[in-house]
Design a protein around this motif. Sequence first.
Motif, short mmCIF file in Angstrom:
data_model
loop_
_atom_site.label_atom_id
_atom_site.label_comp_id
_atom_site.label_asym_id
_atom_site.label_seq_id
_atom_site.Cartn_x
_atom_site.Cartn_y
_atom_site.Cartn_z
N ASP A 84 9.52 6.00 1.12
CA ASP A 84 9.76 5.90 -0.32
C ASP A 84 9.27 4.55 -0.84
O ASP A 84 8.61 4.48 -1.88
N ALA A 85 9.60 3.47 -0.13
CA ALA A 85 9.18 2.13 -0.56
C ALA A 85 7.66 2.04 -0.65
O ALA A 85 7.12 1.52 -1.63
N GLY A 86 6.97 2.54 0.37
CA GLY A 86 5.50 2.51 0.34
C GLY A 86 4.93 3.31 -0.81
O GLY A 86 3.99 2.88 -1.49
N ARG A 87 5.52 4.47 -1.05
CA ARG A 87 5.06 5.33 -2.14
C ARG A 87 5.30 4.65 -3.50
O ARG A 87 4.43 4.63 -4.37
N PHE A 88 6.50 4.07 -3.69
CA PHE A 88 6.82 3.43 -4.95
C PHE A 88 5.93 2.20 -5.19
O PHE A 88 5.46 1.99 -6.31
N LEU A 89 5.71 1.41 -4.14
CA LEU A 89 4.83 0.25 -4.28
C LEU A 89 3.40 0.68 -4.60
O LEU A 89 2.71 0.06 -5.41
N GLY A 90 2.94 1.74 -3.92
CA GLY A 90 1.60 2.26 -4.19
C GLY A 90 1.45 2.74 -5.62
O GLY A 90 0.42 2.49 -6.27
N ASN A 91 2.48 3.42 -6.12
CA ASN A 91 2.44 3.87 -7.51
C ASN A 91 2.42 2.70 -8.48
O ASN A 91 1.71 2.73 -9.49
N ALA A 92 3.19 1.65 -8.18
CA ALA A 92 3.21 0.46 -9.04
C ALA A 92 1.84 -0.22 -9.05
O ALA A 92 1.35 -0.63 -10.11
N ALA A 93 1.22 -0.32 -7.88
CA ALA A 93 -0.11 -0.94 -7.81
C ALA A 93 -1.12 -0.13 -8.61
O ALA A 93 -1.95 -0.70 -9.34
N GLU A 120 -1.53 -8.07 -4.95
CA GLU A 120 -0.35 -8.47 -4.18
C GLU A 120 0.41 -7.25 -3.69
O GLU A 120 0.86 -7.21 -2.54
N LEU A 121 0.58 -6.27 -4.57
CA LEU A 121 1.31 -5.06 -4.19
C LEU A 121 0.58 -4.30 -3.09
O LEU A 121 1.22 -3.73 -2.20
N LYS A 122 -0.74 -4.29 -3.15
CA LYS A 122 -1.52 -3.61 -2.10
C LYS A 122 -1.21 -4.22 -0.74
O LYS A 122 -1.06 -3.50 0.26
N SER A 123 -1.08 -5.53 -0.70
CA SER A 123 -0.73 -6.21 0.55
C SER A 123 0.68 -5.82 1.00
O SER A 123 0.92 -5.59 2.19
N LEU A 124 1.61 -5.72 0.06
CA LEU A 124 2.97 -5.30 0.40
C LEU A 124 3.01 -3.87 0.91
O LEU A 124 3.75 -3.55 1.83
N VAL A 125 2.20 -3.01 0.31
CA VAL A 125 2.13 -1.62 0.76
C VAL A 125 1.73 -1.58 2.23
O VAL A 125 2.32 -0.85 3.04
N GLN A 126 0.75 -2.37 2.60
CA GLN A 126 0.29 -2.40 3.99
C GLN A 126 1.40 -2.87 4.92
O GLN A 126 1.61 -2.29 5.99
N ARG A 127 2.15 -3.89 4.51
CA ARG A 127 3.24 -4.39 5.34
C ARG A 127 4.34 -3.34 5.49
O ARG A 127 4.89 -3.15 6.59
N VAL A 128 4.65 -2.63 4.41
CA VAL A 128 5.68 -1.59 4.47
C VAL A 128 5.20 -0.45 5.37
O VAL A 128 5.98 0.12 6.14
N ARG A 129 3.93 -0.09 5.30
CA ARG A 129 3.39 0.98 6.16
C ARG A 129 3.51 0.59 7.64
O ARG A 129 3.79 1.44 8.48
#
Length: 145
Positions: free
Chosen positions: A22-31, A52-61
């Motif tokens: 869910d976190a990865g999906r929500f961050l991806g949608n925000a980006a 920045e969010l793209k980098s966070l998405v990678q970390r969450v993945r």
Amino acid sequence: MDAVWVRGVNGIQLHHVTDLQDAGRFLGNAAMALRAAHVRTGADRYSSIATELKSLVQRVRELEDEARSSMHDLHSTDPERFARCRDGHEPWPGEIPAGFIPRHTCKDECLYHDHDVLDAITQCTCGRPPCQACEIGGKLGEARA
């Protein structure tokens, strides 16, 4: 105290890998929304936050992959504990056991009687006693009779 949204699913206690999904999906949608705002406005400030969010998405993945691997390892090394966790009788490894309340099963539907899955006759859930969560924390729903 922080409020936590917990998604309930009939028949299983979700592993925390679903929260990470869910976190990865929500961050991806925000980006994606910020990139769209950048395209519409040309304002670089939106683009930099999207980066920045793209980098966070990678970390969450990466965290999601670790959690999924841990769940698969448990399934292969201790299938009985995996079943207890999946059924909501104990927390998943890596999750905080303090304050754990078993999953509410009192509103689960029976595959055989409620959904006419004939092969599920041996898995009938009708007539089970009230769920452990109701016994511990008070009745939230009517037990199936």
